[in-house]
Scaffold this motif. Structure first.
Motif, PDB file in Angstrom:
ATOM      1  N   PRO A  23       0.837  -1.216   0.000  1.00  0.00           N
ATOM      2  CA  PRO A  23       0.000   0.000   0.000  1.00  0.00           C
ATOM      3  C   PRO A  23       0.865   1.256   0.000  1.00  0.00           C
ATOM      4  O   PRO A  23       1.869   1.338   0.706  1.00  0.00           O
ATOM      5  N   ASP A  24       0.470   2.227  -0.799  1.00  0.00           N
ATOM      6  CA  ASP A  24       1.240   3.467  -0.917  1.00  0.00           C
ATOM      7  C   ASP A  24       0.264   4.622  -1.098  1.00  0.00           C
ATOM      8  O   ASP A  24      -0.280   4.831  -2.184  1.00  0.00           O
ATOM      9  N   ALA A  25       0.032   5.389  -0.031  1.00  0.00           N
ATOM     10  CA  ALA A  25      -0.906   6.512  -0.080  1.00  0.00           C
ATOM     11  C   ALA A  25      -0.301   7.750  -0.701  1.00  0.00           C
ATOM     12  O   ALA A  25      -1.018   8.741  -0.907  1.00  0.00           O
ATOM     13  N   ARG A  26       1.000   7.736  -1.020  1.00  0.00           N
ATOM     14  CA  ARG A  26       1.623   8.921  -1.603  1.00  0.00           C
ATOM     15  C   ARG A  26       1.043   9.252  -2.972  1.00  0.00           C
ATOM     16  O   ARG A  26       0.994  10.411  -3.363  1.00  0.00           O
ATOM     17  N   HIS A  27       0.601   8.223  -3.690  1.00  0.00           N
ATOM     18  CA  HIS A  27       0.022   8.476  -5.012  1.00  0.00           C
ATOM     19  C   HIS A  27      -1.292   9.247  -4.893  1.00  0.00           C
ATOM     20  O   HIS A  27      -1.620  10.069  -5.767  1.00  0.00           O
ATOM     21  N   LEU A  28      -2.061   8.987  -3.836  1.00  0.00           N
ATOM     22  CA  LEU A  28      -3.286   9.765  -3.620  1.00  0.00           C
ATOM     23  C   LEU A  28      -2.951  11.228  -3.385  1.00  0.00           C
ATOM     24  O   LEU A  28      -3.614  12.136  -3.910  1.00  0.00           O
ATOM     25  N   ASN A  76      -7.589   3.667  -5.172  1.00  0.00           N
ATOM     26  CA  ASN A  76      -7.238   3.161  -3.848  1.00  0.00           C
ATOM     27  C   ASN A  76      -7.093   1.633  -3.854  1.00  0.00           C
ATOM     28  O   ASN A  76      -6.186   1.080  -3.217  1.00  0.00           O
ATOM     29  N   ALA A  77      -7.979   0.936  -4.587  1.00  0.00           N
ATOM     30  CA  ALA A  77      -7.869  -0.523  -4.692  1.00  0.00           C
ATOM     31  C   ALA A  77      -6.623  -0.931  -5.463  1.00  0.00           C
ATOM     32  O   ALA A  77      -5.966  -1.923  -5.118  1.00  0.00           O
ATOM     33  N   LEU A  78      -6.271  -0.176  -6.495  1.00  0.00           N
ATOM     34  CA  LEU A  78      -5.068  -0.474  -7.260  1.00  0.00           C
ATOM     35  C   LEU A  78      -3.815  -0.297  -6.408  1.00  0.00           C
ATOM     36  O   LEU A  78      -2.830  -1.021  -6.583  1.00  0.00           O
ATOM     37  N   LEU A  79      -3.859   0.644  -5.470  1.00  0.00           N
ATOM     38  CA  LEU A  79      -2.727   0.901  -4.575  1.00  0.00           C
ATOM     39  C   LEU A  79      -2.735  -0.024  -3.359  1.00  0.00           C
ATOM     40  O   LEU A  79      -2.022   0.247  -2.387  1.00  0.00           O
TER      41      LEU A  79
END
Length: 853
Positions: free
Chosen positions: A545-550, A719-722
């Protein structure tokens, strides 16, 4: 895929082709997309014009699987994946049909429009019921049939394809979702009796009636209503009808190898029926005329009779000889693919369930003796079909002389639009080999929406329109930057980057996808090329999981927002609301059509659905709610009236004060929920005024909420892709289209919205109002400055509103005075005025008034 006309043909002859069946103590393979659409169609009805009542739909799905559990039925749900290239012609045709419906939308119309988050809410409900679920790569028909053959169990769907599949098939139209109870008979007596029983005439008529009305589930009832006749062991079951391919073939009549050709001659999504025009006119002969049978029904009967007399290979050669050369390869590929599907043992769903579900297959059903006995009756059924066909022929011979030429010119109702057959795909026995393993690991559990398959395989995104304002751009245009970033991630996986193709001069071509959507103000489809304009800012590793892309998406698309503060304050919200409120902030900044009233309506709906429906039994019918909880409401209202008379108003308990406002929501008393729900229940239904003046229905208001749903949809997909860095929003606890629309309509005429919410909408629950204020104050920090109103502007607005109300009252008084003048005595001026009240009154219109008794 669908075989045109076969469902109606079977329904009209239900007593021949369908057998009564008691569904219990067995596995059941369910077509998830088909069940979801039909359940939503029956549950919501006319409310589909408001963007989706996900709360009602979620409860209907849960109740459906509870009914199956009461009958000891083990369901396995398979969902459709992306589209195959050969089906794109049909997809474009259906997309134009949806656009034409949206253009002339009427809230009272019977046309059901499926909302954007329908399948995601269905998946959430299925998983909450602990039912095994898997999303297939493409259409789930072959996977459903393969799993049903492995488990030796029926398939539940409402798709005519399963009439030619080699599986036991239960049409959803025949299933009565009502638990029945029967005494368990001893020995083999029950199985033999069930196998010998045939469908009664009134039961067959009922199947045909429900087929014509497209009514699938009339009512879900979980409690057993039939008591057993005698004491003893009993069992619960669901009443339905079952179909086997032997019912259509018959012994010695039509072999299963001919069924794929039979389906192709009728027309499907991959080859148009117009391709067989020459064969119908020359090779097969005319279908005849009949007042009782429609053209397609006559064509089915004639094709069946012709195929019985022809060997399989000879029949295929005769059909091919009458086709264009460009269409022959497509037909041969279809027949071969369908034929291989009868014996296909490759079943990815079986392996997936066996690996990821605990005790997924407790038992596999053996072939029962009742099924073997039933095969012996197929010869009798074949004789019945032949007798029925001969009676139709006698009627047609009398009427065939009138208009054979006219009939041959009108026999193809598909028109020239379908044209030639779609080019066949390059057939791969295992189509999962087209996708990387990391993608399948996210797709199979249902985490990824189905459009990701289209982006990976076809390089296309098919935008199914919502209820929108036709003069505006499509609602998904607002969320296109999020979709573009998801597409960029798919082609820039760490270690598996996609290399761009080169043009004739050796320069790299842009990696792009085709965006299919509705045209502006026109009932048509437009194609746009969407290249990757910006590479991902960070490395994309699918397993972590990587929230930085969001954060990157918000930094690029919201230049006026304080993004670092936004993601810092996001931790103050409950985990299940964080992604939802990211979508709210994105929507407020990017949409031109939303304002703060839309935000108020969303927040009130969120507070009510997230609190009331999980605390007390959910009930939307006003009369039923009053019947079930009337005594509680009356007693609680009386207690609160006594407290108010004594000057003691209920507030927050002292034990809850140390908790934060979101944490207090777990302690909302049931009495608050009953009173709030009783007050708001009428707003969950469509306004009665729309039934008389449906032009008061505003698509501009709906368009703003459609844009918001698109943002939530695309953010949830990213979000699912991440790998789920944020919890996915549960739309059944957040969004109810009719309720939100009515709230907006109610609040737009209020000067002080917060005052109205406190004293009218949520007056009976201080905890719920505090949570509403908490959420609004959180959003107010990130509302763009051009949508905020200063205190002076708010005061000026109040003054203007007061003047308007004053003028309205003056106009009402003048109107009332005018009414009084018209009803006054016209001869009042002729009467002498007297200051003495004791003077007698003389009516000039009454000649006897002056007489004294």
């Amino acid at each position: 895929m669908g075989v045109r006309g076969l469902t109606s043909y079977i329904a009209q002859r239900a007593e021949i082709y369908l057998k009564p069946f008691e569904l219990h103590n067995t596995a059941l393979v369910i077509d998830g997309d088909n069940l979801a659409c039909n359940l939503y169609k029956d549950v919501t009805g006319s409310y589909s014009a408001f963007g989706g009542d996900y709360d009602d739909f979620y409860r209907a799905v849960v109740e459906f699987f509870q009914v199956l559990a009461e009958c000891n039925i083990r369901p396995y749900v398979l969902m459709d994946g992306g589209y195959e290239e050969r089906k794109l012609r049909t997809v474009g045709k259906r997309l134009r049909g949806k656009i034409s419906v949206i253009k002339k939308i009427n809230p009272c119309a019977s046309v059901t429009l499926f909302p954007l988050h329908l399948k995601e809410v269905f998946i959430d409900a299925v998983k909450d019921c602990a039912v095994p679920l898997m999303r297939c790569v493409f259409e789930a028909d072959d996977e459903l049939a393969a799993l049903a053959r492995k488990l030796n169990c029926p398939v539940l769907s409402y798709d005519s394809d399963f009439y030619i599949h080699n599986v036991k098939y239960i049409p959803l139209i025949t299933l009565t979702v009502k638990v029945l109870t029967k005494q368990r008979k001893q020995g083999k007596q029950a199985g033999a009796a069930q196998a010998q029983r045939k469908l009664k005439q009134h039961e067959a008529k009922h199947v045909e009636k429900r087929t014509k009305s497209h009514k699938i589930v009339s009512g879900i009832k979980t409690s057993a209503s039939e008591s057993p006749a005698k004491t003893g062991k009993t069992y619960n079951y669901l009443d339905c009808c079952i179909y086997r391919v032997e019912h259509l073939c018959g012994r010695g009549a039509l072999s299963p190898e001919k069924l794929p050709l039979f389906a192709a001659l009728l027309g499907n999504d991959y080859i148009a029926r117009s391709a067989f025009r020459n064969f119908f006119a020359v090779g097969l002969g005319k279908a005849g005329r009949s007042r009782k049978l429609k053209q397609q029904q006559r064509r089915i009967r004639v094709i069946l009779q012709w195929l019985r007399e022809q060997p399989a290979e000879a029949a295929l050669n005769k059909v091919l000889s009458r086709l264009k050369k460009s269409q022959r390869d497509s037909l041969v590929a279809q027949v071969q693919a369908a034929t291989s599907g009868y014996s296909n043992e490759l079943c990815h769903s079986y392996d997936f369930f066996d690996k990821h579900c605990e005790a997924a297959f407790p038992t596999i059903e053996p072939v029962s003796e009742a099924e073997e006995d039933e095969e012996e009756e197929d010869n009798d059924n074949d004789n019945q079909v032949n007798a029925l066909g001969s009676s139709d022929e006698e009627e047609e011979e009398q009427e065939q002389q009138d208009g054979d030429e006219q009939q041959s010119s009108n026999e193809d109702d598909d028109g020239a639009e379908d044209g030639d057959a779609a080019p066949p795909d390059t057939e791969i026995e295992d189509k999962t080999l087209l996708f990387p393993q990391w993608f399948l690991d996210k797709l199979y559990p249902g985490h990824l929406p189905r459009f990701f398959v289209d982006l990976m395989h076809l390089g296309k995104y098919i935008n199914n329109p919502q209820i929108e304002h036709f003069a505006h751009h499509d609602a998904n245009a607002l969320a296109l930057p999020i979709l573009n970033y998801s597409f960029a991630l798919l082609h820039h996986v760490a270690g598996e980057e996609t290399r761009p193709e080169l043009d004739d001069e050796g320069n790299p071509l842009p990696i792009e996808y085709t965006y299919l959507t509705r045209a502006l103000r026109v009932t048509n489809v437009r194609y746009y090329r969407m290249p990757i304009e910006r590479l991902p800012a960070y490395e994309f590793v699918p397993s972590s999981p990587d929230a930085r892309h969001l954060r990157v998406v918000f930094e690029d698309q919201l230049p006026h927002a304080n993004v670092p503060l936004l993601f810092e304050q996001l931790e103050l919200l409950p985990e299940d609301l964080q992604l939802y409120f990211l979508a709210i902030v994105y929507w407020l900044h990017r949409s031109e059509h939303c304002d703060l009233l839309h935000l108020h309506a969303l927040l009130v709906c969120l507070v009510v659905l997230r609190t009331v429906d999980v605390t007390i039994p959910a009930e939307r019918d006003v009369r039923e709610f009053t019947r079930r909880f009337g005594r509680i409401l009356k007693a609680e209202r009386a207690a609160r009236d006594r407290e108010a008379a004594a000057g003691d108003r209920r507030g927050v308990k002292s034990t809850l004060l140390p908790l934060s406002v979101p944490q207090r929501m777990d302690h909302v008393p049931k009495s608050d929920c009953y009173l709030v729900q009783a007050n708001l229940l009428p707003h969950f239904h469509m306004q009665e005024i729309f039934k008389k003046k449906y032009d008061l229905y505003s698509t501009t208001v709906i368009h703003s909420f459609a844009e918001f749903q698109s943002v939530v949809y695309q953010l949830n997909g990213l979000n699912a892709l991440l790998n789920q860095p944020r919890s996915s929003p549960r739309m059944n606890q957040l969004f109810c289209g009719a309720f939100i629309y009515n709230l907006y309509d109610l609040l737009r005429n209020r000067i002080d919205v917060r005052y109205h919410v406190e004293h009218f909408l949520l007056a009976d629950s201080r905890l719920m109002f505090d949570f509403y204020c908490y959420l609004y104050d959180w959003c107010a920090t990130f509302v763009p400055h051009w949508k905020q109103q200063s205190e002076s502007e708010q005061a000026a607005a109040r003054v203007v509103e007061k003047k308007r109300l004053k003028k309205q009252r003056q106009a009402a008084r003048k109107a009332a005075a005018a009414v009084d003048e018209t009803t006054a005595d016209p001869n009042a001026e002729q009467l002498p005025k007297s200051e003495n009240e004791a003077d007698e009154f003389f009516d000039l219109n009454n000649k006897f008034c002056g007489l004294k008794v």
